[in-house]
Motif scaffolding. Structure first.
Motif, mmCIF file in Angstrom:
data_model
loop_
_atom_site.group_PDB
_atom_site.id
_atom_site.type_symbol
_atom_site.label_atom_id
_atom_site.label_comp_id
_atom_site.label_asym_id
_atom_site.label_seq_id
_atom_site.Cartn_x
_atom_site.Cartn_y
_atom_site.Cartn_z
ATOM 1 N N LYS A 39 0.833 -1.207 0.000
ATOM 2 C CA LYS A 39 0.000 0.000 0.000
ATOM 3 C C LYS A 39 0.865 1.253 0.000
ATOM 4 N N MET A 40 1.914 1.255 0.847
ATOM 5 C CA MET A 40 2.826 2.398 0.871
ATOM 6 C C MET A 40 3.523 2.554 -0.482
ATOM 7 N N SER A 41 3.900 1.439 -1.090
ATOM 8 C CA SER A 41 4.551 1.478 -2.400
ATOM 9 C C SER A 41 3.638 2.086 -3.452
ATOM 10 N N PHE A 42 2.368 1.701 -3.407
ATOM 11 C CA PHE A 42 1.421 2.227 -4.388
ATOM 12 C C PHE A 42 1.245 3.738 -4.226
ATOM 13 N N LYS A 43 1.184 4.203 -2.982
ATOM 14 C CA LYS A 43 1.094 5.644 -2.751
ATOM 15 C C LYS A 43 2.330 6.364 -3.277
ATOM 16 N N MET A 44 3.509 5.763 -3.059
ATOM 17 C CA MET A 44 4.748 6.355 -3.561
ATOM 18 C C MET A 44 4.749 6.394 -5.085
ATOM 19 N N LEU A 45 4.209 5.333 -5.698
ATOM 20 C CA LEU A 45 4.148 5.287 -7.158
ATOM 21 C C LEU A 45 3.243 6.389 -7.692
ATOM 22 N N GLU A 46 2.117 6.609 -7.036
ATOM 23 C CA GLU A 46 1.210 7.676 -7.460
ATOM 24 C C GLU A 46 1.856 9.047 -7.310
ATOM 25 N N LYS A 47 2.713 9.199 -6.287
ATOM 26 C CA LYS A 47 3.417 10.474 -6.077
ATOM 27 C C LYS A 47 4.676 10.581 -6.932
ATOM 28 N N ASN A 48 5.002 9.510 -7.628
ATOM 29 C CA ASN A 48 6.212 9.458 -8.452
ATOM 30 C C ASN A 48 7.478 9.727 -7.623
ATOM 31 N N THR A 49 7.602 8.996 -6.506
ATOM 32 C CA THR A 49 8.791 9.104 -5.672
ATOM 33 C C THR A 49 9.249 7.704 -5.271
ATOM 34 N N ASN A 50 10.510 7.553 -5.018
ATOM 35 C CA ASN A 50 11.022 6.251 -4.563
ATOM 36 C C ASN A 50 11.625 6.358 -3.167
ATOM 37 N N VAL A 102 12.173 -1.225 7.594
ATOM 38 C CA VAL A 102 13.493 -0.915 7.039
ATOM 39 C C VAL A 102 14.592 -1.861 7.534
ATOM 40 N N VAL A 103 14.281 -2.705 8.527
ATOM 41 C CA VAL A 103 15.278 -3.655 9.029
ATOM 42 C C VAL A 103 14.812 -5.089 8.814
ATOM 43 N N PHE A 104 13.652 -5.421 9.363
ATOM 44 C CA PHE A 104 13.217 -6.815 9.365
ATOM 45 C C PHE A 104 12.767 -7.323 8.001
ATOM 46 N N PHE A 152 13.229 1.288 -1.159
ATOM 47 C CA PHE A 152 13.317 -0.155 -1.384
ATOM 48 C C PHE A 152 14.703 -0.475 -1.942
ATOM 49 N N SER A 153 15.105 -1.731 -1.759
ATOM 50 C CA SER A 153 16.467 -2.098 -2.184
ATOM 51 C C SER A 153 16.666 -1.936 -3.687
ATOM 52 N N HIS A 154 15.571 -1.823 -4.441
ATOM 53 C CA HIS A 154 15.637 -1.368 -5.827
ATOM 54 C C HIS A 154 14.280 -0.785 -6.192
ATOM 55 N N TYR A 155 14.295 0.179 -7.084
ATOM 56 C CA TYR A 155 13.053 0.857 -7.445
ATOM 57 C C TYR A 155 12.034 -0.110 -8.022
ATOM 58 N N PHE A 188 6.932 -3.646 -7.937
ATOM 59 C CA PHE A 188 6.330 -4.963 -7.758
ATOM 60 C C PHE A 188 5.427 -4.976 -6.520
ATOM 61 N N MET A 189 5.876 -4.393 -5.426
ATOM 62 C CA MET A 189 5.065 -4.382 -4.201
ATOM 63 C C MET A 189 3.767 -3.598 -4.416
ATOM 64 N N ALA A 190 3.814 -2.533 -5.218
ATOM 65 C CA ALA A 190 2.595 -1.784 -5.539
ATOM 66 C C ALA A 190 1.628 -2.664 -6.322
ATOM 67 N N ALA A 191 2.158 -3.415 -7.277
ATOM 68 C CA ALA A 191 1.304 -4.325 -8.054
ATOM 69 C C ALA A 191 0.748 -5.437 -7.171
ATOM 70 N N LEU A 192 1.551 -5.925 -6.226
ATOM 71 C CA LEU A 192 1.092 -6.972 -5.315
ATOM 72 C C LEU A 192 -0.076 -6.459 -4.459
ATOM 73 N N TYR A 193 0.031 -5.235 -4.003
ATOM 74 C CA TYR A 193 -1.053 -4.643 -3.199
ATOM 75 C C TYR A 193 -2.338 -4.566 -4.007
ATOM 76 N N VAL A 194 -2.245 -4.090 -5.238
ATOM 77 C CA VAL A 194 -3.428 -3.965 -6.093
ATOM 78 C C VAL A 194 -4.013 -5.345 -6.387
ATOM 79 N N PHE A 195 -3.156 -6.324 -6.649
ATOM 80 C CA PHE A 195 -3.635 -7.678 -6.956
ATOM 81 C C PHE A 195 -4.324 -8.304 -5.747
ATOM 82 N N LEU A 196 -3.722 -8.198 -4.540
ATOM 83 C CA LEU A 196 -4.312 -8.811 -3.351
ATOM 84 C C LEU A 196 -5.644 -8.153 -2.999
ATOM 85 N N ALA A 197 -5.752 -6.838 -3.194
ATOM 86 C CA ALA A 197 -7.026 -6.154 -2.947
ATOM 87 C C ALA A 197 -8.093 -6.693 -3.898
ATOM 88 N N PHE A 198 -7.706 -6.948 -5.139
ATOM 89 C CA PHE A 198 -8.656 -7.496 -6.116
ATOM 90 C C PHE A 198 -8.978 -8.960 -5.815
#
Length: 772
Positions: free
Chosen positions: A589-600, A618-620, A640-643, A648-658
């Motif tokens: 969910k946080m990733s999707f919000k970041m994607l909408e804001k166009n920030t990493n 950020v640790v665990f 994230f360790s890579h953009y 991918f995490m944003a897509a996972l959030y959207v998929f799981l919600a669906f």
């Protein structure tokens, strides 16, 4: 001739008699006598037919005539690599008389030619033997430095020789038999025939100084020579402890279990290890490259080449004042190989390939130190000496770490595994290693330098954790940067005995730029090797390009399982609870919000907005890392360790919600009207229709990889075979309506702009391809 050597040879020599000496040994000033030589010399002197002792003489300009006369006793053994230094004891233009004593009795004065000149002892004396411990030494990495004198060969040799010289003939004979009981007969015969120096020389040649020392002690125990045993243990306490550490670290480090430990899946570390790049001017360790975007939303800096340092040179670095560094902190993104780097560092030291001048390397992992937070220790307290003895029992009773010239490294890895924050401000000062107190206070004082002040500390952990350590206690922050393209290929080549298979895998992973980029992380490169090795068992595999989505599903599953094991002490592959599922969903969910804001980049406030704790994100999680604070704001920022993992995490959030909630989160907010929406928003086709609309109405690369991953997650292989059993149970029905999604994508490809067609085709392939 000294009395101890006489006892070793089992002969009594009068103090006034003249003896023959064997040539100076390569082990320094050590000497040995041969019984038969001494007896023959004494008999000749008593009979008046003795020949003056010959030492050496200056070689004349013309060729010297053959020398006939007495010859010096010499060991029957060929010279080993240790005896090469003997040549350096020869005087300028001097010649050393060679030979054995076997023909002395057969030599008569009458047999000497009149022209033969007897050599006398007025020849110049040879210089003092060269002390090997004073010689400059270098290891395989050309690192300068020399061993502590009590750890070097001459000292060990002399210590063994002095103890064995006190044995009588019978005891020495028994000692030799028991020492070499299981050796081949020819070797055993050589040992039996030699004197004490021959024997010590031979066993060090065969076993090395460490094993020769320990085997000597164990054999003396069979003889029940308690006094000699205690003397040797006392003299060589440093060498014995060093040998224990070398054996301990070698056993722990020579085998590596990469990725997820599995029985029978281990490999020799030296056979597969590729050293990643290490920078002392790191910026977070995140690779800024991307398959589609020419530049990520917030450019991430990359360390320059001149900031790179070799792993074994970390403690060769110097501070600004020229003094050696004392505390090195090493960080890196999850999966970059910190644990493997520690193992390689320890293995090279144990094999004497690097850092030979470091006396000891001790491991005090934070995963082990958290054991001392148990109630039994919190009530009574514990001392640093007790911790050392708990982790390394042979150090009990020794004060070698407290010596002024002690030079050793304590490795404290897995800092982020420690269960509690350390209070560097309020912790009381402790300077005595025997003072009992709370483990937190001991760790703080160890890092401060109050305890074990001679220790050099190597602390490893994720950046978000190690930033807790005040900078004044840290000399160098090194950052593991991962693999270059050449290193990736080298790693994959080393992992397979089949050269053709490794060549196929190297070619295959390069067909997808995202996989090639993510393989900068050694952990991801290991995934590439494991997955493709399995895939190539299928007949005709490799005709299609590999898909990216299955790789990233494997990545988050393995990282989550590692989190449960390392931080929460769960068993391997233990079933996930709602806590782990919620963590991944909220991260998405946080990733999707970041994607909408166009920030990493995200902050602690962004984490709180999705009801998560900063540490678990950020640790665990193993998916995020902390960036270096900017000089302007000084505010803590993370990513994230890579953009593309964020995408991918944003897509996972959207998929799981669906899939789990029957909710299309893409319908909310602004929806571009340039498309006609003919599919129901609650269907798979309706979900993809909204995603395609967002993608094509945004700049190239903004939502493109997000769309690709969403289509990949809809595929039966991903959502039924890979995710089921982790994020949801196996009984949930499959996604329906994928044929409609396929038709939608095909139609969109035909009408889309040319620069968008390639990614749309990749989206279709991610969903329909089944050969992986």
């Amino acid at each position: 001739m000294d009395s101890e050597s006489n006892q070793a040879a089992g002969s009594d020599v009068e103090s006034g008699s003249e003896t023959y000496e064997r040539p100076p040994s390569s082990y320094g000033s050590m000497k040995s006598e041969c019984d038969e030589m001494e007896k023959k010399s004494d008999e000749e002197e008593e009979g008046g037919g003795g020949i003056p002792e010959v030492v050496c003489f200056a070689a004349p300009d013309p060729p010297a005539p053959p020398v006939v006369g007495s010859q010096m006793g010499h060991s029957r053994y060929t010279e080993t690599l240790y005896t090469e230094a003997t040549e350096q004891t020869r005087p300028p233009d001097g010649m050393v008389i060679d030979g054995g004593s076997e023909e002395l009795d057969d030599l008569e004065e009458a047999e000497l030619d009149e022209d033969d000149e007897l050599l006398t002892t007025c020849s110049p004396e040879p210089p003092e033997p060269l002390e090997m411990e004073g010689l400059p030494q270098e290891d395989e990495s050309s690192q300068p430095g020399k061993l502590d004198p009590e750890l070097d060969l001459p000292y060990i040799f002399k210590s063994i020789q002095e103890v064995l010289s006190r044995l009588n003939n019978d005891e020495l004979f028994k000692f030799k038999i028991w020492f070499k009981k299981w050796e081949p007969l020819p070797v055993l015969q050589q040992i039996l025939d030699g004197d004490v120096l021959d024997f010590v020389d031979k066993i060090i040649e065969l076993f090395g100084q460490d094993k020769a020392l320990t085997k000597t002690i164990s054999t003396l125990e069979r003889l029940e020579k308690t006094e000699e045993i205690n003397e040797l243990k006392t003299k060589c306490a440093k060498a014995l402890f060093r040998f224990y550490l070398k054996e301990f670290l070698f056993r722990k480090s020579q085998i590596t279990h990469e990725g997820v430990p599995q029985a029978g899946k281990q490999q020799f570390l030296n056979a597969v290890y590729v050293e990643p790049q290490i920078s002392i001017r790191g910026f977070g360790g995140v690779d800024p490259s991307h398959e589609i975007l020419t530049q990520t939303p917030k450019p991430i800096q990359v360390p320059s080449e001149d900031s790179l340092v070799a792993l074994n040179n970390l403690f060769r670095l110097q501070k600004e004042d020229g003094s050696p560094v004392k505390t090195v902190v090493t960080t890196g993104i999850p999966g970059v190989g910190m644990s493997v780097s520690v193992a390689k560092f320890c293995l090279d030291w144990s094999e004497e390939k690097a850092n030979r001048d470091i006396q000891y390397i001790l491991k005090l992992s934070f995963r082990s130190l958290r054991h001392f937070r148990n109630k039994e220790y919190e009530e009574e307290g514990i001392s640093m000496q007790e911790i050392l003895e708990y982790c390394h029992a042979p150090i009990k009773g020794l004060k070698i770490l407290e010596e002024e010239n002690a030079k050793y490294i304590i490795i404290m890895d897995c800092y982020d595994c420690y269960e509690a924050p350390l209070d560097f401000q309020k912790a009381p000062e402790i300077t005595d290693n025997n003072t009992k107190t709370h483990i937190d206070i001991l760790i703080v004082n160890l890092i401060r330098g109050n305890l074990l002040p001679n220790a050099r500390l190597w602390i490893l952990g994720r950046r978000a954790a190690v930033t807790e350590i005040p900078s004044k206690f840290v000399d160098v922050v090194a950052e593991l940067q991962g693999f270059t393209d050449e290193m990736k290929d080298d790693y994959l080549t080393k992992h397979f005995a089949d050269a053709q298979l490794s060549a196929k895998i190297v070619r295959h992973y390069k067909r997808v730029p995202t996989i090639q980029i993510l393989a900068r992380q050694p952990f991801f490169t290991w995934m590439v090797s494991r997955i493709f090795k399995s895939c190539y068992k299928q007949e005709n595999y490799g005709s299609n390009k590999p898909r990216v989505t299955p790789f990233l599903i494997h990545f988050i599953i393995i990282q989550t399982n590692r989190m449960l094991k390392f931080y929460f002490r769960k068993r391997d592959n233990e079933k996930w609870t709602k806590v782990e599922v919620n963590l991944l969903r909220m991260l998405g969910k946080m990733s999707f919000k970041m994607l909408e804001k166009n920030t990493n980049v995200f902050t602690e406030e962004d984490v709180k907005d999705v009801a998560l704790e900063l540490n678990e994100v950020v640790v665990f999680s193993g998916l995020c890392t902390e960036l270096v604070p900017t000089a302007i704001t000084g505010k803590r920022t993370f990513c994230f360790s890579h953009y593309t993992i964020q995408e991918f995490m944003a897509a996972l959030y959207v998929f799981l919600a669906f899939y789990l909630d029957s909710k299309n989160v893409l319908e909310s907010g602004f929806l571009p009207r340039v498309f006609s929406y003919k599919y129901n928003g609650k269907s798979a086709a309706g979900l993809v229709q909204c995603a395609v609309a967002r993608t094509l109405s945004s700049k190239l690369g903004h939502y493109d990889m997000f769309l690709r991953y969403l289509c990949g997650l809809l595929s039966e292989h991903c959502h039924c075979n890979l995710l089921a059993g982790f994020l949801y149970s196996h009984g949930i029905p499959k996604v329906e309506g994928l044929k409609e999604v396929e038709q939608l994508l095909e139609q969109t490809i035909q009408s889309a702009p040319e620069d968008r067609k390639r990614n749309l085709y990749e989206c279709l392939r991610e969903m329909t391809q089944k050969d992986d």
